[in-house]
Design an enzyme around this catalytic site. Structure first.
Site: not given
Length: 639
Positions: A422, A496
């Site tokens: 990130k 996910r």
């Protein structure tokens, strides 16, 4: 290296020898680790070189240290080497047993294995059968908003109907000689909107004994009279928040009396009251500790036109508030406190406090491997601590089960993004466990409320998304527990992957009748709905309505989102069954479509993306999701 034997060094060495001889005859008090034993010997020798009195004090301190270590070991509490070192070589004044020990997270060698739960605010909330202002420091009276005029224009001063005092408010105003009427006259713009409070007015009264007492009075808006009992309006929650705010802002208030209509939801009032007074002081010391409404001891609620004195509905709100507290605690916790080990120990703690309604099972790495959880374990490879798959099962006290519900939460305890690291918001990525936090908070509330007829399975795949030589990388192929292969195109789409195996577990191994999953899954959902609303993705209309009803009842706002099948094309992989991301457009939708691959097609399933509402930049964790899930389960129990 040269060692010079000065007199002081010789004294110290002699002291070490004396200490070792003493310890040899008292071996049962020695610390269990070599590092702690060496540290203690050194510290004792240093003190012995000063005086025999210090030696005795050091021995007592050592005994306390050993006792603490033994207690922690017997109760499954990790005692780090750093803690042992600090205890053994602490303050010279060994008689100061009450000195506060600074907060410790982990040592260099060992991660933190427990997370502290914040206690509920100590003030009590109860019902009173009559309004007695003499006993209260603060009196808050509910007043209804005036009827709306069709031609009402808020921009034109004086055209709106004024607030009228009726019922208990009117009677109290008469008793006080029109003080409350004066408050309304001074604030002509006050419209008694739900939760809106007036300024506080002080009234000095003289008791029968001649003593003077100052009581503070305020009005709180109830909104329109026809909406007071409508749970979807959120009036009760707003009033509870207003009461807490008033008690906090008015310093020195010990007792508060509140007058409300009998039709209001006391459960919502008490839950929002306590939720507003939440304070996370686990990592603060000294004068940095913050206690909202620190002088408050009790709140008495007087219901108009009612003789109800049962506190059962108030207690329901208290139980729900404890769940909200835990949800906030988990999201607020820094990564050096909250990891897979400490979250798993928190699940065990929930089972212990549930009175037997919750059973906790922790699957370790080997158990996950046996089940083929390759997607979850692929993400977990870079974690400092081993992955823990947490399964909490709620069973009603009667044992009668009509349906089984699966509640799955994303348990990424810190998300660096992995090798797709990130570039922004890294410091906020402790809130990536918001889904698991909602699951834990709901589990705590459900265990306390004990709804009948429904068995609930709370599932969390707990790990971190970190960078190491073992971490998964873009282009890896992972195999989920249902056999589907997944091409990893971005390691920052990790949630996910962990959820994939958790969903298969809830669907196939547990056989849940319907599954609801919560996760801080995509920034795309935040872009679409902002930071106050979660996105609900489901193809089951009945489940969508259930979630919408629970959302309205609790104030945890949500909005149903589309799931067009044609977006599945974005997830087609060149070399695997599926890839873990789509294109840059419609990211929240493709994430939801990805998850559908791990739940049976005929099973009701909903994905709730809570990335926006789980965190507030001003106050931190919001507790979002705990009330939503709890209400959903309570609804199920009534069907």
């Amino acid at each position: 290296m040269r060692i010079i034997m000065t007199p002081s060094v010789l004294v110290a060495l002699a002291a070490i020898g004396r200490s070792a001889s003493a310890f040899a005859s008292n071996s049962n008090t020695l610390p269990s680790t070599t590092t702690a034993r060496r540290t203690f010997l050194t510290a004792a020798a240093r003190r012995n070189s000063r005086s025999q009195q210090s030696s005795t004090a050091a021995f007592k301190k050592h005994a306390r240290m050993a006792a603490v270590a033994a207690y922690n070991n017997n109760n499954g509490i990790h005692t780090s080497k750093y803690t042992m070192l600090r205890m053994s070589g602490g303050a010279d004044d060994a008689t100061d047993d009450t000195k506060a020990v600074p907060f410790t997270t982990w040592s260099f060698d060992a991660p933190c294995e427990t997370m502290e739960f914040s206690p509920l605010h100590p003030a009590t909330v109860q019902l009173a059968d009559a309004l007695v202002t003499d006993d209260a420091d603060l009196v808050i009276v509910g007043v209804y908003a005036p009827p709306e005029k069709e031609d009402d224009d808020d921009d034109e001063e004086g055209t709106s109907t004024a607030v009228e005092l009726t019922g208990a408010a009117k009677a109290l105003d008469d008793e006080l000689g029109g003080v409350l009427s004066e408050v309304l006259l001074e604030d002509k713009k006050y419209k008694a909107k739900a939760g809106a409070a007036t300024a506080v007015t002080r009234v000095v009264t003289v008791g029968s004994d001649g003593a003077k007492k100052t009581t503070k009075f305020a009005l709180v808006g109830l909104g329109a009279a026809d909406k007071i009992s409508d749970v979807s309006s959120g009036v009760a929650s707003k009033i509870g928040t207003a009461i807490a705010t008033a008690c906090d802002s008015q310093k020195g208030v010990s007792t508060c009396t509140v007058v409300l209509p009998s039709s209001i939801s006391l459960s919502d009032v008490s839950c929002s009251f306590y939720s507003k007074l939440y304070a996370d002081n686990r990592y603060r010391t000294g004068d940095k500790i913050k206690t909202p409404a620190e002088d408050l001891t009790s709140v008495s609620i007087v219901l108009e036109d009612s003789e109800e004195t049962s506190t059962s509905t108030i207690e329901e709100g208290v139980k729900l508030a404890k769940g909200v507290y835990l949800t906030k605690d988990i999201v607020n916790s820094p990564h050096n406190v909250l990891n897979s080990l400490s979250l798993a120990s928190s699940a065990v703690k929930l089972a212990e406090e549930s009175g037997g309604t919750i059973q906790t099972t922790i699957l370790d790495k080997d158990e996950c491997e046996k089940r083929g959880m390759g997607a979850f374990l692929g993400v977990a490879r870079g974690s400092e601590t081993e992955p823990k798959f947490i399964h909490m099962k709620y069973t009603p006290k009667s044992g009668e089960v009509k349906r089984k519900i699966g509640i799955v939460g994303k348990g990424l305890l810190f998300d660096t993004g992995g090798y797709n690291i990130k570039t922004a918001m890294m410091e906020l990525m402790k809130f990536d466990c918001g889904g698991s936090a909602a699951v834990f908070g709901a589990a705590r509330a459900i265990a306390a409320l004990a709804p009948e007829g429904v068995e609930v399975h709370f599932c969390v795949a707990a790990c971190e998304n970190m960078i190491s030589s073992k971490s998964y990388v873009p282009s890896d192929i992972l195999t989920a527990s249902n056999g589907k292969t997944i091409e990893v195109l971005n390691t920052d789409a990790e949630g996910r992957l962990t959820l994939a195996d958790a969903l298969v577990f809830a669907d196939e191994e547990l056989g849940c009748d319907k599954i609801v999953e919560l996760s801080t899954l995509t920034g795309a959902c935040m872009v679409a709905l902002g930071k106050g609303v979660s996105g609900v993705f489901t193809k089951d209309d009945d489940l969508a309505k259930q979630i919408a009803d629970a959302s309205e009842a609790t104030g945890d706002k949500s909005w149903r989102m589309p799931m067009p099948d044609e977006y599945n094309e974005q997830l087609e992989s060149k070399i695997a069954d599926i890839q873990n991301i789509g294109t840059r457009y419609g990211g929240a939708i493709t994430a939801a479509l990805f998850l559908q691959n791990f739940v049976s097609k005929d099973k009701p399933f909903a994905h709730v993306d809570i990335a926006g509402p789980v965190w507030d930049d001003g106050s931190g964790a919001t507790g979002y999701g705990a009330k939503l899930v709890t209400e959903l389960i309570v609804q199920e129990s009534k069907q």
